[in-house]
Design an enzyme around this catalytic site. Structure first.
Site, PDB file in Angstrom:
ATOM      1  N   HIS A   1       0.902   5.153   1.289  1.00 31.62           N
ATOM      2  CA  HIS A   1       0.215   6.051   2.216  1.00 31.62           C
ATOM      3  C   HIS A   1       0.893   7.424   2.147  1.00 31.62           C
ATOM      4  O   HIS A   1       2.128   7.496   2.157  1.00 31.62           O
ATOM      5  CB  HIS A   1       0.280   5.482   3.643  1.00 31.62           C
ATOM      6  CG  HIS A   1      -0.444   6.311   4.643  1.00 31.62           C
ATOM      7  ND1 HIS A   1      -1.822   6.346   4.729  1.00 31.62           N
ATOM      8  CD2 HIS A   1       0.017   7.180   5.581  1.00 31.62           C
ATOM      9  CE1 HIS A   1      -2.173   7.196   5.681  1.00 31.62           C
ATOM     10  NE2 HIS A   1      -1.085   7.707   6.217  1.00 31.62           N
TER      11      HIS A   1
ATOM     12  N   ASN B   1       0.854  -1.188   0.000  1.00 31.08           N
ATOM     13  CA  ASN B   1       0.000   0.000   0.000  1.00 31.08           C
ATOM     14  C   ASN B   1       0.882   1.228   0.000  1.00 31.08           C
ATOM     15  O   ASN B   1       1.989   1.215   0.546  1.00 31.08           O
ATOM     16  CB  ASN B   1      -0.878   0.009   1.254  1.00 31.08           C
ATOM     17  CG  ASN B   1      -1.775   1.247   1.353  1.00 31.08           C
ATOM     18  OD1 ASN B   1      -2.485   1.582   0.418  1.00 31.08           O
ATOM     19  ND2 ASN B   1      -1.716   1.926   2.487  1.00 31.08           N
TER      20      ASN B   1
HETATM   21  C1  GRF Z   1      -2.812   8.913  -2.556  1.00 29.22           C
HETATM   22  O1  GRF Z   1      -2.477  10.052  -1.807  1.00 29.22           O
HETATM   23  C2  GRF Z   1      -2.424   7.682  -1.796  1.00 29.22           C
HETATM   24  O2  GRF Z   1      -1.270   7.834  -1.004  1.00 29.22           O
HETATM   25  C3  GRF Z   1      -3.608   7.466  -0.910  1.00 29.22           C
HETATM   26  O3  GRF Z   1      -4.732   7.833  -1.679  1.00 29.22           O
HETATM   27  C4  GRF Z   1      -4.321   8.759  -2.674  1.00 29.22           C
HETATM   28  C5  GRF Z   1      -4.709   8.171  -3.994  1.00 29.22           C
HETATM   29  O4  GRF Z   1      -4.575   9.114  -4.979  1.00 29.22           O
HETATM   30  N1  GRF Z   1      -3.672   6.093  -0.482  1.00 29.22           N
HETATM   31  P1  GRF Z   1      -4.753   8.609  -6.504  1.00 29.22           P
HETATM   32  O5  GRF Z   1      -6.112   7.980  -6.612  1.00 29.22           O
HETATM   33  O6  GRF Z   1      -3.655   7.619  -6.773  1.00 29.22           O
HETATM   34  O7  GRF Z   1      -4.624   9.872  -7.308  1.00 29.22           O
END
Ligand code: GRF
Length: 195
Positions: A102, A100
């Site tokens: 984050h 994942n």
């Molecule tokens: C990103 O900031 C990621 O770290 C978090 O959700 C957001 C997803 O953005 N888990 P995207 O859909 O990839 O533009």
């Protein structure tokens, strides 16, 4: 060739960064072979369609059987803006093969409900001098699995949550593809790695 399944719930810019990095090279060592979403009509699904990648919208994201069928023969599962908890049987099936990203420096500023604007507002409220992005293994709780890699960005005076989010997102788009490619090069070890 490593088959990568991506779980995404939102706009999909991290998915796009992966698609651009993996599908760009003439002899890819990894490809995104499936995009799975817990909701229809998202940017991530649109990006999958444009890239010719098969996509699945889950009827019930809490159903391990449905998710396992969707993930099928993936060698690596990447959560890129996926907001649901992964059912424990699926975490077990993909132990050390599910990661994942984050938008903060875990273990700080993570856990249930810590996503989107709230993460960056909390970082700013804490007075931290820097933030960043973390790629970690997925386990049975939100944002708790062992960290694989992190990248740091400065917090600047006067930052709004939106400004910090944009700076972190740019860092995410570099960090995630580099971790996926390095895992592919290492052959997805069946124990946790730290980069
Ligand atoms: C990103 O900031 C990621 O770290 C978090 O959700 C957001 C997803 O953005 N888990 P995207 O859909 O990839 O533009």
């Amino acid at each position: 060739m490593l088959r990568v399944a991506v779980l995404a719930s939102g706009g999909g810019t991290n998915l796009q960064a992966l698609l651009d990095a993996l599908h760009g090279s003439p002899s890819p060592i990894a490809r995104v072979t499936r995009v799975v979403s817990d909701r229809p009509n998202t940017g991530a699904l649109e990006r999958a369609h444009r890239a010719g990648v098969p996509a699945t919208v889950l009827r019930d994201p809490t159903d391990p059987a449905e998710l396992l069928t969707a993930l099928d023969d993936a060698g690596l599962v990447v959560l890129a803006g996926y907001l649901k908890l992964v059912p424990a049987p699926v975490v077990a099936r993909f132990r050390w093969r599910m990661i994942n990203i984050h938008p903060a420096l875990l273990p700080g500023f993570g856990g249930a409900g810590m996503y989107g604007r709230r993460v960056h507002a909390a970082v700013l409220a804490s007075g931290a001098a820097e933030s960043g992005a973390t790629v970690h293994y997925v386990d049975e709780q939100f944002d708790r699995g062992p960290v694989i890699a992190q990248t740091r960005v400065p917090v600047r005076p006067g930052d709004t949550p939106e400004a910090l989010a944009a700076r972190v997102l740019t860092a995410e788009h570099q960090l995630l593809p580099s971790v996926v490619l390095e895992l592919a090069r290492r052959g997805i070890p069946n124990q946790p790695v730290r980069m």
